[in-house]
Design an enzyme around this catalytic site. Structure first.
Site: not given
Ligand SMILES: NC(=O)C1=CN([C@@H]2O[C@H](COP(=O)(O)OP(=O)(O)OC[C@H]3O[C@@H](n4cnc5c(N)ncnc54)[C@H](O)[C@@H]3O)[C@@H](O)[C@H]2O)C=CC1
Ligand SMILES: O=C([O-])CC(=O)C(=O)O
Length: 330
Positions: A159, A187
């Site tokens: 952000d 967030h």
């Molecule tokens: N804080 C932030 O600014 C942001 C947060 N996110 C969040 O990050 C997370 C991951 O996003 P992506 O990589 O795009 O998702 P993705 O679906 O591509 O990858 C997530 C991975 O986590 C694994 N996973 C699920 N449960 C698990 C567990 N108990 N232990 C270990 N691994 C596990 C899945 O098998 C998958 O490989 C989501 O919750 C998303 O909303 C995404 C973008 C920004």
């Molecule tokens: O928006 C979402 O769900 C993924 C995320 O946290 C971001 O891009 O800031």
């Protein structure tokens, strides 16, 4: 060369990790002299995909990568780690708010807190990326009582980076010429991106951003809503949530925590001590500076009536999320 440090990335077979792992292994996070031993955690069904990621890491031929341990066992993954990127969790789809993920994801952070408590170094630095990041970080900390609360943080750096990029574009300057923009709170779409203390360098001279822009209406409306809704805008366009920019932000957050910020402010979700009238015992994003591996909330800022309303609203949401999460974890 220093001894390698162990670093865990969860969700290692997912899309954020796919960008993040290279950044960690190439030295962008812990510095060009610090070798890393990567622990990669994902769930059992993803072990085949993870094997492919391990092959690609080897094929990068990176001098700082001392070794890789792929695993589906949290206690193996967290053993003796100095840094933990907790990414693994379900991402949201179009039309959802991040808190809609709470019931699906918060249990992951309860279990991982318990495993960290058992086997991680007590000085481990933990960054929660998986959404809803602030509340997941709080729950993780509650289930890891032997690790200091200060070691649990949630990511609002994406952000911050978004806010900085929006301001730089509006002002017609480079991103690095804008500093000290703040993300307050959650967030989520209640976060408060605050440019009132931001500073811009124009022709070698520093100026407050509000004076340089001379457009308070923009700073209170379009700027705030653009940053609040940027994640949703990326999902609408990509049909998947941000990954490249999320990985970059996770690298920025951990690098600044390990290597320091100087007098530059960065935003991190940390367990609130009630600073600026925020609720205690929620993970709230504040402006911080970091030195010697310790973050400190920037003190003494003036909070306008507008800021007060925004900070209170995001604090209220965090209190509500906390109660919902504690209910799920019972
Ligand atoms: N804080 C932030 O600014 C942001 C947060 N996110 C969040 O990050 C997370 C991951 O996003 P992506 O990589 O795009 O998702 P993705 O679906 O591509 O990858 C997530 C991975 O986590 C694994 N996973 C699920 N449960 C698990 C567990 N108990 N232990 C270990 N691994 C596990 C899945 O098998 C998958 O490989 C989501 O919750 C998303 O909303 C995404 C973008 C920004
Ligand atoms: O928006 C979402 O769900 C993924 C995320 O946290 C971001 O891009 O800031």
């Amino acid at each position: 060369m220093a001894e390698p440090i162990k670093v865990v990335v969860t969700g290692a077979a997912g899309q954020i990790a796919y960008s993040l792992l290279y950044q960690i292994a190439s030295g962008a996070v812990f510095g060009p002299e610090q070798p890393v031993f990567l622990h990669l955690l994902d769930i059992g069904p993803m072990m085949g995909v993870l094997e492919g990621v391990v092959m690609e890491l080897a094929d990068c031929a990176l001098p700082l990568l001392a070794g890789v341990l792929p695993t589906a066992n949290p206690e193996e993954a967290f053993k003796d780690v100095a840094a933990a990127f907790l990414v693994g969790a379900m991402p949201r789809k179009e039309g959802m708010e991040r808190k809609d993920l709470l019931s699906a994801n918060v249990r992951i952070f309860k279990e991982q807190g318990q495993a960290l408590d058992k086997v991680a170094r007590k000085d481990v630095k933990i960054l929660v990326v998986g959404n809803p990041a602030n509340t997941n970080a709080l729950i993780c900390s509650k289930y890891a009582p032997s690790i200091p609360k200060e070691n649990f943080t949630a990511m609002t750096r994406l952000d911050q980076n978004r806010a900085q990029a929006q301001l730089a574009a509006k002002l017609g300057v480079r991103v690095q010429d804008v500093k000290n923009v703040i993300i307050w709170g959650n967030h989520s779409s209640t976060q408060f991106p605050d440019a009132s203390n931001a500073v811009v360098t124009v022709n070698g001279a520093q100026k407050p951003v509000p004076a340089a822009l001379n457009d308070d209406e923009f700073l209170k409306s379009t700027f705030v809503t653009t940053v609040q809704k940027r994640g949703a805008a990326v999902i609408a366009a990509r049909k998947m949530s941000s990954a490249l920019s999320a990985a970059k932000a996770a690298s920025d957050h951990m690098r600044d925590w390990f290597l320091g910020t100087g007098d530059r402010w960065v935003s991190m979700g940390v367990v609130s001590d009630g600073s600026y009238g925020t609720p205690r015992d929620v993970v709230f994003s504040f402006p911080v500076t970091v030195s010697n591996g310790k973050w400190k909330i920037v003190e003494g800022l003036t909070i306008s009536d507008f800021a007060r309303k925004m900070i209170d609203a995001t604090g209220k949401e965090l209190d509500e999320e906390k109660n919902d999460a504690l209910e799920v974890c019972k």
